[in-house]
Design an enzyme around this catalytic site. Structure first.
Site, mmCIF file in Angstrom:
data_model
loop_
_atom_site.group_PDB
_atom_site.id
_atom_site.type_symbol
_atom_site.label_atom_id
_atom_site.label_comp_id
_atom_site.label_asym_id
_atom_site.label_seq_id
_atom_site.Cartn_x
_atom_site.Cartn_y
_atom_site.Cartn_z
ATOM 1 N N HIS A 137 10.216 12.894 5.670
ATOM 2 C CA HIS A 137 8.934 12.927 6.380
ATOM 3 C C HIS A 137 8.563 14.371 6.715
ATOM 4 O O HIS A 137 9.119 14.982 7.620
ATOM 5 C CB HIS A 137 9.047 12.097 7.662
ATOM 6 C CG HIS A 137 7.727 11.739 8.279
ATOM 7 N ND1 HIS A 137 6.520 12.171 7.780
ATOM 8 C CD2 HIS A 137 7.422 10.973 9.380
ATOM 9 C CE1 HIS A 137 5.540 11.685 8.528
ATOM 10 N NE2 HIS A 137 6.060 10.972 9.490
ATOM 11 N N HIS A 188 2.145 14.740 9.221
ATOM 12 C CA HIS A 188 1.609 14.252 10.492
ATOM 13 C C HIS A 188 2.055 15.040 11.721
ATOM 14 O O HIS A 188 2.121 14.510 12.818
ATOM 15 C CB HIS A 188 1.927 12.762 10.661
ATOM 16 C CG HIS A 188 1.391 11.935 9.545
ATOM 17 N ND1 HIS A 188 1.946 10.739 9.159
ATOM 18 C CD2 HIS A 188 0.351 12.163 8.688
ATOM 19 C CE1 HIS A 188 1.275 10.252 8.128
ATOM 20 N NE2 HIS A 188 0.301 11.106 7.821
ATOM 21 N N TYR A 239 4.967 16.261 12.512
ATOM 22 C CA TYR A 239 6.338 16.134 12.973
ATOM 23 C C TYR A 239 7.136 17.354 12.498
ATOM 24 O O TYR A 239 6.585 18.280 11.914
ATOM 25 C CB TYR A 239 6.910 14.792 12.528
ATOM 26 C CG TYR A 239 6.147 13.632 13.138
ATOM 27 C CD1 TYR A 239 6.064 13.490 14.523
ATOM 28 C CD2 TYR A 239 5.469 12.712 12.339
ATOM 29 C CE1 TYR A 239 5.324 12.455 15.099
ATOM 30 C CE2 TYR A 239 4.731 11.676 12.910
ATOM 31 C CZ TYR A 239 4.657 11.556 14.283
ATOM 32 O OH TYR A 239 3.924 10.542 14.854
#
Length: 365
Positions: free
Chosen positions: A181, A184, A186
């Site tokens: 990931h 977004h 993060y």
């Protein structure tokens, strides 16, 4: 044959169709104690329903590589063996339905330690099982958010190790796709963007330095992830910022996404999951059906890396057109699959394609 229902092969893995489920947090795990971060019956029912509904690839929610990497205290984790056992029950069932189980490995960085959205989503402290978040620089995500602890280089290396350990556990849990990931806003995305990364060491400043953590994590995961199985990377193609945005520093751009995509391919990533936004809370984002597809299309056209498109893809003909026009290799559905777990089966009927339906549900076909 419908393009949406053609199998797709990455390395030695055959995914039965191009309807894939995007990671969506459920905020439904225990926050503390021996069951912290452990998948529950809710997670089983949620993910299993999409498998029986015909979804080709099912990615779990952002699954934290460490306790402080959770978005909320109620997020899933994969930092211990108890969590592995609970996830194995889910992956076994998904495979039995002919679908592919995937896991998104994540660290929330400065956006960690928040309440579930239906509880307001605000930062939470120790009284609600929260903690001090970490980030590349001591810059809070937004007003009312805490100043994150600025990671040292030694702590960064520890996080890379956490991703490696989590990937090893993901293999034990039976997953067939791993996704890092990096989107977004993060942690990995925070390092990528000059909006959130003001470091002056080897992890800040130039594109090469800001991309260093992403590539180190990919290398660490690829070390332990089976050679025959694919590795994805999720990216926010743009922060939706420009140098003219008032009170905002210029952020990550589509040009940098294309440049990073080529680097990721060289480091063993097999597909880029192309989203956008999430790092600047007041960025101006123009949404609409398929509004993020052009980002995926550009990566696909300018690099050799396969892509999956996301963002308000809701109709079968819309998804089919994205694939037949060569704009992406697969589509990832989020909220539409929350609304309709059997979207893939309904889309197959509309497009005249064959799809596996469990015997127990054949009366409804």
């Amino acid at each position: 044959m419908s393009a949406l229902f053609e199998p797709y092969t990455l390395r030695s893995l055959v995914i039965p169709n191009r309807v894939w489920m995007a990671p969506m947090c459920q905020y439904s795990a225990a926050p503390v104690g021996p069951d912290a971060g452990v998948a529950t019956d809710w997670h089983f029912a949620h993910l299993a329903a999409r498998a029986t509904g015909g979804t080709g690839l099912i990615l779990t929610e952002a699954t934290a590589v460490s306790p402080e990497g959770r978005i909320s205290p109620a997020d899933l984790g994969i930092w211990n063996d108890t969590q592995v056992a609970a996830l194995r029950r889910i992956t076994d069932f998904i495979k039995e339905q002919g679908s592919v189980p995937g896991i998104q490995l994540a660290h929330a960085g400065r956006k960690a330690s928040t309440a579930a959205p239906w509880l307001g989503g605000a930062p939470v402290g120790p009284e609600a099982h929260g903690w001090t978040p970490v980030g590349p620089s001591p810059l809070p995500f937004d007003d009312g958010h805490p100043v994150p602890h600025e990671l040292t280089t030694e702590e960064i290396r520890g996080i890379v190790d956490r991703f490696r350990d989590a990937a090893r556990r993901a293999v034990e849990a039976g997953f067939q796709v791993a996704e890092v990931h990096g989107a977004h806003g993060y942690l990995i995305g925070e390092f990528l963007s000059p909006h959130s990364n003001r470091r002056t060491d080897e992890y800040g400043g130039s594109f090469e330095n800001r991309a260093r953590l992403a590539l180190q994590v990919v290398d660490a995961v690829r070390e332990v992830w089976p050679e025959e199985l694919p590795l994805f990377f999720r990216i926010s193609a743009t922060d939706w910022l420009t140098e003219n945005d008032e009170d905002e520093r210029e952020g990550w751009t589509v040009d940098e996404t294309v440049r990073l995509a080529a680097e990721l391919r060289a480091h063993g990533v097999d597909l880029l999951d192309v989203s956008s936004g999430g790092n600047a809370p007041r960025a101006r984002i123009g949404t609409g059906p398929g509004y993020q597809v052009p980002f995926a299309e550009r990566v696909r056209n300018e690099t050799s890396l396969p892509v999956a498109a996301v963002g308000l893809i809701t109709e079968p003909q819309q998804a089919e057109k994205i694939l037949t026009e060569g704009r992406a290799d697969a589509v990832l559905l989020g909220r539409e699959l929350l609304r309709n777990p059997s979207w893939a089966q309904q889309a197959a009927r509309e497009l005249g394609a064959d799809i596996r339906v469990p015997g127990q549900y054949l009366r409804a076909v």
